[in-house]
Enzyme design. Structure first.
Site, PDB file in Angstrom:
ATOM      1  N   SER A 131      25.299 -58.457  48.032  1.00  0.00           N
ATOM      2  CA  SER A 131      26.437 -57.782  48.656  1.00  0.00           C
ATOM      3  C   SER A 131      26.536 -56.344  48.185  1.00  0.00           C
ATOM      4  CB  SER A 131      27.752 -58.492  48.329  1.00  0.00           C
ATOM      5  OG  SER A 131      28.821 -57.747  48.890  1.00  0.00           O
ATOM      6  N   LYS A 156      28.222 -66.444  47.983  1.00  0.00           N
ATOM      7  CA  LYS A 156      28.198 -65.242  48.819  1.00  0.00           C
ATOM      8  C   LYS A 156      29.051 -65.447  50.070  1.00  0.00           C
ATOM      9  CE  LYS A 156      27.307 -61.307  50.666  1.00  0.00           C
ATOM     10  NZ  LYS A 156      26.533 -61.150  51.830  1.00  0.00           N
ATOM     11  N   HIS A 185      32.549 -65.099  49.058  1.00  0.00           N
ATOM     12  CA  HIS A 185      32.784 -63.655  48.884  1.00  0.00           C
ATOM     13  C   HIS A 185      33.103 -63.016  50.240  1.00  0.00           C
ATOM     14  CE1 HIS A 185      31.274 -59.567  49.478  1.00  0.00           C
ATOM     15  NE2 HIS A 185      31.649 -59.312  48.241  1.00  0.00           N
ATOM     16  N   ASN A 186      32.301 -63.313  51.234  1.00  0.00           N
ATOM     17  CA  ASN A 186      32.516 -62.706  52.548  1.00  0.00           C
ATOM     18  C   ASN A 186      33.827 -63.173  53.170  1.00  0.00           C
ATOM     19  OD1 ASN A 186      29.938 -61.788  52.054  1.00  0.00           O
ATOM     20  ND2 ASN A 186      29.256 -62.056  54.142  1.00  0.00           N
ATOM     21  N   GLU A 232      36.520 -61.358  51.600  1.00  0.00           N
ATOM     22  CA  GLU A 232      36.474 -60.000  52.166  1.00  0.00           C
ATOM     23  C   GLU A 232      37.210 -59.958  53.517  1.00  0.00           C
ATOM     24  OE1 GLU A 232      32.407 -58.423  52.311  1.00  0.00           O
ATOM     25  OE2 GLU A 232      32.798 -57.799  54.366  1.00  0.00           O
TER      26      GLU A 232
END
Ligand code: 2AM
Length: 481
Positions: free
Chosen positions: A132, A189, A192-193, A196
């Protein structure tokens, strides 16, 4: 062309992320062999930005493999999906026992689970790593979240930690550590996205409230976000939002943000997180609201038509402007805590299901720098999990319990105001509903269970005795007078 086995690592796929990652690796003193399916792309790179003695261009996959020192490490930076399976199929016979295949794409965690097993069965090692930080992160220092074959980690650790972003007082803590087996890195990940997505939606809702509720202009918004970035909300997304409110369109001189069509795109990782949350049965409502908000934004034509028909109140909030700005800041902070709490709860549920030994403090530190959700507040999250590695919910860590208690009055006021003046704030509202739902020992699901038992004999449990019960509701009911 016969290559000498001199390179530390190979990289396949020279789109912008691949190119930048290759340059990052070369800049840390490692030699790298690069390959792209379309040869002209490889040649353009090795005669342009990649024209360096430690960057070796290869025209075939066999050449790439021949250029690598054993145990070979081959990183794939190609389009997620079948392209990765095709490459694995082609590369496997070219590699030898103990070599490592690495996928750096936004891959569905279950695909990495399967590939790890398949590649290990062929005698090789496999890593699916989250990367990222966008183009700039790839070049200067991304956040890296690797998972897969544990035996592969010591082999790639020096390179991965060298190229990753660094944080900490001495700037020496790499935003990269081993996440866990099989698809764990891709799952982290994906979360995480999803986080976000939630952060971005919350910021957009704050913007809309400040613009329409408090009447702030773009320069005023830039000042507000600059001030917010000096406090608890200090983060990359707040920082770029500040900058966006200062940018003018060179052609028209107008603020660029005001010229952009309000129709959001998405590549799908937020949707995956929502779908997997539903599969696990955990309430990740912030990412889901954020995905839906993007879907609703995409219905531009329908919204334009509806705006001529459906009625709402005057959007102006007549209260004190500075006070409202501060209340929105607190609502944003509290909602963000709820959002991260949901993300970590989903990670823990997935870890339990998949038998991944995840270290949540370490995950928070991987997100501390390099990536899109990087924020000062992740230090607090890491500290909370260090103090209590089996923390049930981030909202129960004393620091965050206290922060939520302090912010809740403003949070409620902002959500109530948004409802009154008709500004849509689904993420703020959903975050508050999660907080209120989670903090109630009792919820109205007693009635829900009664309804289910009434029409479908689904049975229920009781609060006064153990067991499973069914009632003949038609016999028990009484006339309502
Ligand atoms: P290309 O330049 O030949 O299209 C992002 O799309 C990157 O993935 C590009 O470098 C692209 O190569 C590569 N890519 C996409 N599909 C691929 C495949 N099936 N095999 C190898 N590389 C692929």
């Amino acid at each position: 062309m016969t290559q000498q086995a001199t390179c530390d690592i190979g990289l396949i796929g020279l789109a912008v992320m691949g190119e930048n990652l290759a340059l990052n690796i070369a800049s840390r003193g490692y030699s790298i062999a690069v390959y792209n399916r379309t040869t002209s792309v490889t040649d353009a790179f090795t005669s342009g930005r990649g024209k360096q003695p430690t960057v070796v261009g290869c025209h075939t996959l066999a050449d790439l493999v021949a250029a690598l020192k054993p145990p070979r490490k081959v990183m794939m930076m190609v389009k997620a999906g079948p392209a990765v399976d095709d490459l694995i199929k082609t590369l496997t016979p070219l590699l030898t026992k103990g070599d490592v295949l690495i996928d750096g794409g936004n891959t569905l965690p279950s695909d990495t689970d399967r590939r790890t097993r398949e590649v290990e069965a062929a005698g090789l090692l496999y890593i699916g790593t989250g990367v990222s930080g966008g183009e700039e992160g790839a070049l200067k220092g991304p956040s890296l979240m690797p998972g897969g074959s544990p035996a592969a980690w010591p082999l790639v650790k020096p390179i991965f930690q060298a190229i990753a972003a660094k944080v900490g007082p001495q700037g020496d803590i790499p935003c990269c550590d081993w996440v866990g087996p099989r698809g764990a890195g891709n799952y982290v990940k994906m979360v995480h996205n999803g986080i976000e997505y939630g952060d971005m939606q919350l910021i957009c809702e704050a913007y809309w409230l400040l613009k329409h509720g408090a009447g702030l202009t773009n320069p005023e918004l830039a000042q507000v976000f600059a001030a917010w970035n000096r406090g608890d909300l200090d983060s990359y997304l707040i920082e770029i939002t500040r900058d966006i409110f200062t940018a003018k369109d060179p052609d028209t001189g107008a603020f660029l943000v005001d010229l952009i069509l309000d129709k959001a795109g998405a590549k799908g990782t937020g949707k995956w997180m929502s779908q997997l949350a539903l599969d696990l049965g955990v309430p990740s409502t912030l990412v889901t609201e954020a995905v839906y908000a993007r879907c609703l934004s995409a219905l531009k034509d329908a919204r334009v038509r509806a705006s001529q028909v459906l009625q709402g109140p005057d959007m102006a909030n007549r209260g004190d402007k500075a006070e409202f700005v501060e209340q929105v800041r607190q609502a944003l902070y509290a909602s963000k805590i709820a959002s991260y709490a949901q993300g970590f709860v989903q990670l823990a549920a997935a870890a339990k299901e998949q038998d991944w030994p995840l270290d949540y403090a370490s995950i928070a530190m991987m997100w501390r720098g390099g990536c899109i959700i990087r924020a000062r507040f992740l230090d607090r999250i890491a500290a909370a999990y260090r103090a209590k590695p089996d923390l049930e919910n981030l909202m129960l860590a004393p620091y965050f319990t206290d922060a939520l208690a302090k912010a809740q009055q403003a949070w409620r006021h902002v959500v109530a105001t948004a409802a009154t003046i008709g500004v849509p704030v689904p993420a703020f509202m959903s975050a508050l509903a999660y907080y209120d739902g989670y903090r109630h020992a009792n919820l109205p699901a007693n009635l829900l269970q009664a309804q289910r038992d009434y029409f479908g004999a689904h049975t229920y449990e009781r609060t006064d005795k153990p067991g499973t019960f069914h009632s003949e509701w038609l016999d028990l009911r009484k006339p309502v007078t």
